[in-house]
Every structure is written in structure tokens, then in C-alpha cells.
Design a protein around this motif. Structure first.
Motif, PDB file in Angstrom:
ATOM      1  N   LEU A  78       0.712  -1.093   0.045  1.00 16.69           N
ATOM      2  CA  LEU A  78      -0.058  -0.103   0.025  1.00 16.69           C
ATOM      3  C   LEU A  78       0.933   1.342   0.042  1.00 16.69           C
ATOM      4  CD1 LEU A  78      -2.528   1.433   0.282  1.00 16.69           C
ATOM      5  CD2 LEU A  78      -2.401   1.160   2.745  1.00 16.69           C
ATOM      6  N   ASN A  79       2.070   1.258   0.716  1.00 21.53           N
ATOM      7  CA  ASN A  79       2.509   2.477   0.864  1.00 21.53           C
ATOM      8  C   ASN A  79       3.900   2.398   0.254  1.00 21.53           C
ATOM      9  OD1 ASN A  79       4.045   0.667   2.579  1.00 21.53           O
ATOM     10  ND2 ASN A  79       4.227   2.064   4.200  1.00 21.53           N
ATOM     11  N   ALA A  80       4.258   1.515  -0.826  1.00 15.54           N
ATOM     12  CA  ALA A  80       5.343   1.513  -1.466  1.00 15.54           C
ATOM     13  C   ALA A  80       5.855   2.716  -2.519  1.00 15.54           C
ATOM     14  CB  ALA A  80       5.006   0.379  -2.716  1.00 15.54           C
ATOM     15  N   ALA A  81       4.659   3.567  -2.659  1.00 21.66           N
ATOM     16  CA  ALA A  81       5.046   4.853  -3.417  1.00 21.66           C
ATOM     17  C   ALA A  81       5.800   5.789  -2.340  1.00 21.66           C
ATOM     18  CB  ALA A  81       3.903   5.691  -3.767  1.00 21.66           C
ATOM     19  N   ALA A  82       5.540   5.814  -0.927  1.00 24.81           N
ATOM     20  CA  ALA A  82       6.003   6.751   0.063  1.00 24.81           C
ATOM     21  C   ALA A  82       6.251   5.895   1.342  1.00 24.81           C
ATOM     22  CB  ALA A  82       5.220   7.582   0.119  1.00 24.81           C
TER      23      ALA A  82
END
Length: 188
Positions: A78-82
Motif C-alpha cells: 500500500l505504501n510502496a510509493a512513500a
């Protein structure tokens, strides 16, 4: 007579060559519990089948989940982008089901558009005085609430990205808050 104890026996294990082994039987031949064990297993299988057959009427019609198998697909985090700089303490889903937030002790609430492929970061709000222990969306989805381990909590306006630290709740004397749970009607 002794009560039946077959229900407590361990299931058969596979040996070194992959053959199935039965647990050792007591001296004197077959267990007197075998007939009742088979009946119990059959009853359990029938109850499970009845439950699975009745699930669509309980949950609504669904073609995605059959009574026999469930497919699971690994998607991007879910938080791979940040990714967070510390442990993520909470994940909350927006009422529309397409947005989610993460928050933790790095004092940052991150809002993502969930697509399972990229999960784009939409907004990141730093809460300098609040190590987030719990967070949730308001029922209308316009705000997010976050609390720390003490009596601090914050309200984040998701349209402006502005966070407001809130005073302790009047009339409440807890040493600290553990979880944020907005009311479903949006009143509190």
C-alpha cells in the motif's frame, strides 16, 4: 467405559518418503473410538459444507469466492510509493474504498489512491507533535482523525491538507487515548 478421545488425536503425518503414517494404535488392535471419529469428521464436513452453501445468502451474491477455493494475489505494498520512516501503526480505508491512509511514529499521515498497481501518494501531512498510534476517516471522508499515546489528537482536513491539534476532550480524564473511532453519523 472410557469416554471417546479420538477428537484429540493428532492428524496423520507424512514420513520421510512422503507416505502417510497413521498415529500408533494402542496395544490390542484398532481403537474403539474409530467409528465415533469417522462420524464426528463426517458431521464436521457436513456442517462446513452447509455453512459455505449458506454464505451467499448471508453476505449477498458473490461470484468471486466459491465454496471450494479462494484465489489470493500479491499486489504492491500500500505504501510502496512513500514508505514510512518508522513502523506503520495504522491503516484506514476511506468510505469510498479507493483511498487509504497510513500513519505511525514518524508523525506523518499519508493518503494513497489504491489501485493495487502503483498506489499513488496523494497527500502527506506531517504532525510535528503527534506520534500517531491510531487514525481513521470521518464518516463523510472529508477529514481524518489521529491520536497518539497521550491525550493529544489531531483533525486533518483532507481537502486543504491542514492539520489542527485538538485540545483534550472535555469531561474525559483518561491518561491517554488508544484508538480513534468517529461516530457513523458524523456528529462526533
Amino acid at each position: 467405559t472410557q469416554p471417546a478421545t479420538g477428537w484429540a488425536e493428532m492428524p496423520a503425518r507424512r514420513g520421510a518418503k512422503g507416505k502417510q503414517r497413521r498415529p500408533k494404535q494402542p496395544a490390542g488392535g484398532a481403537s474403539s473410538d474409530e467409528d465415533s471419529d469417522g462420524a464426528v469428521e463426517k458431521l464436521a464436513a457436513e456442517a462446513q459444507e452447509a455453512l459455505l452453501r449458506g454464505a451467499p445468502s448471508l453476505l449477498g451474491r458473490s461470484d468471486a469466492i466459491s465454496g471450494q477455493e479462494l484465489a489470493v494475489k500479491r499486489t504492491v505494498d500500500l505504501n510502496a510509493a512513500a514508505a514510512s520512516n518508522s513502523a506503520v501503526n495504522c491503516v484506514a480505508w476511506h468510505p469510498n474504498g479507493r483511498l487509504a491512509l497510513t500513519a505511525g511514529f514518524d508523525k506523518t499521515l499519508r493518503l494513497f489512491r489504491v489501485d493495487g498497481t502503483r498506489n499513488t501518494l496523494l497527500q502527506s501531512v506531517h504532525l510535528p507533535k503527534l506520534q500517531v498510534a491510531s487514525a481513521a476517516f470521518s464518516s463523510d471522508g472529508a477529514r481524518a482523525f489521529a491520536c497518539g499515546r497521550g491525550r493529544q489528537w489531531a483533525c486533518v482536513d483532507l481537502h486543504s491538507g491542514r492539520a489542527t491539534m485538538m485540545p483534550p476532550l472535555p469531561g474525559r480524564e483518561e491518561a491517554g487515548y488508544r484508538e480513534v473511532v468517529p461516530s457513523p453519523d458524523g456528529a462526533t
